[in-house]
Enzyme design. Structure first.
Site, mmCIF file in Angstrom:
data_model
loop_
_atom_site.group_PDB
_atom_site.id
_atom_site.type_symbol
_atom_site.label_atom_id
_atom_site.label_comp_id
_atom_site.label_asym_id
_atom_site.label_seq_id
_atom_site.Cartn_x
_atom_site.Cartn_y
_atom_site.Cartn_z
ATOM 1 N N GLU A 1 -1.351 1.375 -2.585
ATOM 2 C CA GLU A 1 -2.120 0.586 -1.631
ATOM 3 C C GLU A 1 -3.570 0.795 -1.992
ATOM 4 O O GLU A 1 -4.080 1.909 -1.919
ATOM 5 C CB GLU A 1 -1.826 1.061 -0.210
ATOM 6 C CG GLU A 1 -2.394 0.132 0.810
ATOM 7 C CD GLU A 1 -2.332 0.720 2.187
ATOM 8 O OE1 GLU A 1 -1.315 1.346 2.541
ATOM 9 O OE2 GLU A 1 -3.332 0.564 2.914
ATOM 10 N N CYS B 1 -7.951 0.115 6.022
ATOM 11 C CA CYS B 1 -7.638 -0.751 4.879
ATOM 12 C C CYS B 1 -7.446 -2.183 5.336
ATOM 13 O O CYS B 1 -7.469 -3.101 4.524
ATOM 14 C CB CYS B 1 -6.412 -0.246 4.144
ATOM 15 S SG CYS B 1 -5.056 0.156 5.235
#
Lengths: 478, 478
Positions: free
Chosen positions: A242, A279
């Site tokens: 990620e 994020c």
């Protein structure tokens, strides 16, 4: 490695400090060798035994809730309550219990049977440890010894070798102590769960190449993620990465005209949430209609100017954010508020830029790069058609939001048709911060958001499949 | 490109020949641009419409069964009946209908709902074409315009850009003509299915990099597969790669002693099946016990000596096989029978080597490399313990077989525990050639067998997931 309080910039001392040494290549080799002691055990143990470990771990964490939250607060400057002691804490124990659930019900296995041909297929563990490298911004819920990747790796019955994030080593040590106690109480081998704090990059790469390591789970920067991806790709080992996402918001013209200020309220709050260190922060908002864009920018600037500086997680986060702000300024982008580092500690003002469409196209890679921290960019585009063009030009994203009114139906449909291929999660109206832990969640997306758009990092049982191998038993006797 | 009859080595003329030109980079660019015309159509069309295309395609193929099988026979020298006209033909139409089934029932989508959080997650197409590059050895069932990867790509609603294999261009052209007729009759855009015959390697790489291409499906050699894997990995585009496997057989000591000859019968037949040109050919058999190994080798040599030379698919297959045989001879391995090229056409004698454990360790990469064609290697190992050691040292495999008797139970259990992580499919007793098309099949395995052990290339709906993207609709209005 020394733990630092981001609110003061001063070193933090804890009893675990002596452990934060850099591991040598020999240390890491020994960990990978040791992993072999757990591979078969975990593959063959009753699901209830591994589930029991996770459930007991959750109980032990709950018994030390205040202590853990306090240490995490000191190391990360994230708010003690409700963020750490409740929201993130409960998410963490929930994830552990979800992993226990899928170990008990075997729903991660995708079992298929074919009686006629005497075939049984199932997902199995990978046959090696998963190296879990967690990020700075979720010291509990994405920690390599307690977070989502840890849960998914264990749910698929793999040993874990975790690397502590340098931003919260004491937190990690405290979590790990509980994990080890639960592991030992459940009768799992010590090798089921190992931890190191630091290593030279080339030694980390050697660890990934070791036969005792089967996969990588990484949450962090795009540069580090891409470097590790290349290593794993060459080895043919799965890497769950990620990496980076700006999670753009697209405001269609009728919605923008009707309610620019309300949209700005929601967006600016989402940009500043957690110091802008999610994020899923919607770093860029595209607004169709120059007047609407100006209203969004004005209102957001008002809110961001009134907000206190964010205390960032680490000095490195602040350095990177300052660089991103300088680069935007250097490109001639207009700063509406903020832009400065503040003392003490690693503080930074909420910062807003306003950009027109021509600039956004010219400096596309700059505008569309993730910058951790309370930085938002309003891009004024002339029309819904331009909105669609920007959507078509997107790189892979974790999430993207469409804000539209009834009169925007055609634009919304077009955007939905584009964004379904560009983002792991598409939202109507809602800002992308806040990722529900649910079997129906997708926390993923095409590169560079992650390394592989077929998977999700959040939501069991799907997230466990990242760390599994397909196996068919063909006419194998019971 | 010219079609060649492998049985005679002579050129074959067919009316399609004028199409077999090499495509330029501009041609390939245009195909990828064109793919955009089909992406949204296929993503949004009723499943029944795409399913109807596939079912009609199957019917059209059945109407031309004799003609297709005859052309494929001429181009590949594979037996006309039952292999091409029945077994492979029926497999092909069955796969098309399986793809239609999962399009109708949406079982490939992995739909999950969370009413409380208003989340719906599903797999969606990738948003670009899948480039399907099929192998030489299944002109119908793995053809880029009709085979397993084609079916899986269409089942997940992606356009296909296929590359014909140079070994059977006329077969591919004939299949493609039926596919196009079915496509047009079903009202799908022409861009749903495109075909090219040849390109320069660098132009193929540029095609993969084009925004209109989202993934690669490749079945072929390890060298080509690894080259294409690196290209796709760098692009962050999924690549489904089926590359190389020796599919070892492990014969435990009691079984070997009790029935060496019967084991040799089954193994030698599997090695020679289809000219030894199956990706699941059990190229190496490890036999515990030197006496048993000698008996297996003697019986297999007897059978292979008596068998006619195999007609190989292409001149290139024969060249590679001859090189592998020379390399084994050069390493001092003992050839028990065969080893020679035969005229006319691309014929090769069934060839058997016998190797002891020390040699197999010393020349491990040579012994354990896939060599397409009727080549088998018997490795004599001293004990069940050595059998286990060789299993532990395996690279990734598509399949692996354990042959054991009741007295071998402990060895069998140990081998099963190892092979579950090494091979996509593990068999008791049965030879690995013959891959049932079933939802419970796994045709996959760790690198270098494939690029990613989490997936299967055979068996819907699972195989379709290789060409999908995960999407969560988060509070999205219906």
């Amino acid at each position: 490695m020394r733990a630092v309080n981001p609110a003061s910039g001063e070193a933090l001392g804890h009893s675990f400090d002596m452990k934060f040494a850099r591991s040598s290549r020999a240390d890491l080799d020994a960990m990978a060798d040791t992993a072999f002691d757990a591979i078969d055990f975990l593959a063959d143990a009753p699901g209830a035994q591994i589930a029991g470990f996770l459930e007991d771990y959750a109980v032990r964490l709950e018994g030390d809730r205040a202590g853990i939250a306090q240490i995490a607060h000191e190391e990360t400057a994230l708010p003690l309550a409700p963020r750490l002691s409740e929201v993130e804490f409960n998410r963490t124990t929930f994830q552990l219990r979800e992993a226990a659930r899928v170990l008990r019900d075997e729903s991660w296995r995708e079992i298929a049977r074919d009686e006629k041909n005497n075939l049984r297929s199932t997902l199995v563990p990978l046959g090696g440890a998963v190296v879990c490298i967690g990020p700075s911004n979720f010291p509990l819920a994405f920690n390599g010894v307690s977070g989502g990747d840890f849960c998914a790796a264990i749910a698929a019955r793999n040993p874990v070798i975790a690397k502590a994030h340098p931003g919260h080593p004491n937190t990690t040590a405290r979590l790990f102590a509980h994990a080890c106690a639960a592991r030992d109480a459940a009768g799992l081998p010590k090798a089921a769960l190992q931890l190191f704090y630091d290593c030279a990059p080339e030694d980390g790469e050697a660890l990934l190449a070791h036969a005792g390591v089967a996969a990588l789970a990484f949450t962090g920067s795009r540069a580090s993620g891409m470097r590790l991806k290349r290593v794993c790709d060459e080895l043919g080992k799965p890497a769950s990465l990620e990496m980076s996402s700006v999670n753009p918001v697209f405001v269609a013209s009728a919605a923008g005209e009707a309610r620019a200020e309300a949209i700005a309220d929601a967006w600016a709050a989402s940009v500043m949430l957690g110091g802008g260190q999610f994020c899923t922060k919607p770093g860029v908002i595209f607004v169709a209609g120059e007047k609407a864009a100006a209203r969004v920018a004005a209102r957001a600037a008002e809110l961001m100017r009134a907000a206190p500086p964010a205390v960032l997680l680490t000095e490195s986060v602040r350095t990177h954010l300052a660089r991103a702000v300088d680069a935007l300024r250097g490109a001639g982008e207009r700063v509406l508020c903020g832009g400065r580092e503040i003392s003490p500690g690693f503080r930074f003002e909420p910062t807003l830029f306003a950009v027109d469409a021509a600039h956004a196209r010219k400096f596309r890679s700059l505008v569309m790069s993730e910058a951790f921290g309370p930085l938002g960019i309003v891009v004024a585009v002339e029309s819904d058609g331009q909105l669609v063009d920007f959507a078509r030009g997107l790189d892979g994203q974790l999430a993207s939001t469409i804000v539209s009114d009834a009169a925007d139906a055609a634009t919304r449909a077009t955007l939905l048709g584009i964004l379904r291929f560009k983002a792991g999660r598409v939202l109507d109206e809602a800002m992308p911060t806040g990722v529900a832990v649910s079997p129906a969640m997708v926390h993923g997306g095409p590169m560079p958001a992650t390394g592989d758009a077929r998977f999700t990092a959040v939501g069991l049982p799907a997230a466990a499949k990242r760390f599994s191998k397909a196996l068919c038993l063909d006419r194998v006797r019971a």
